[in-house]
Scaffold this motif. Sequence first.
Motif: not given
Lengths: 110, 114
Positions: B24-26, B28, B72-73
């Motif tokens: 997951a990344q936050d 964008n 995000e995922d």
Amino acid sequence: RKEVEQDPGPFNVPEGATVAFNCTYSNSASQSFFWYRQDCRKEPKLLMSVYSSGNEDGRFTAQLNRASQYISLLIRDSKLSDSATYLCVVVSGGYQKVTFGTGTKLQVIP
Amino acid sequence: NAGVTQTPKFQVLKTGQSMTLQCAQDMNHEYMSWYRQDPGMGLRLIHYSVGAGITDQGEVPNGYNVSRSTTEDFPLRLLSAAPSQTSVYFCASSPVVEGIMAQHFGDGTRLSIL
């Protein structure tokens, strides 16, 4: 011939020395180039992008030589904290073709 | 301040088992990718995605599936684990600016297949 080749080293240099690494690539149509550093058992971290005109970030200078198909990384005034493996990355053919070199290990000695 | 988060950090599987590595990344970021790193071989691209709903194969996709339902995922699924899939797996994300990708990596997942 490998698509991206690096001298694995190790390069053992004293503190304060200048050291340079090269990375050769085989695809003349390659589009973008990067240097990453990776500490032992850690993730790669972006060090710098490599631009056609060359670029500098503090003690680090990156160059691209399209005619001879290599990129270089120069580290001046080496610090103990520079000890790591340096990975070159070549991107060609769009997003699909992201090729990492196997890395050059640098050990800076007190 | 999370950046790219990978779970689990370590996993041991038996041959034939399946599992999903989470990423997951936050930030964008449009582009996300999965790599495996094996001694003497450098990082090799498994799958990548240029946005939600869009995935494609990298250099070594066999034995792995991905999906990208959200920005995000980007989970990586091992369908039937084999000892040859023992490796360190890294997820990465990147904005795409004029085709240039400066990738941010997660901490990695160390996977052993017995």
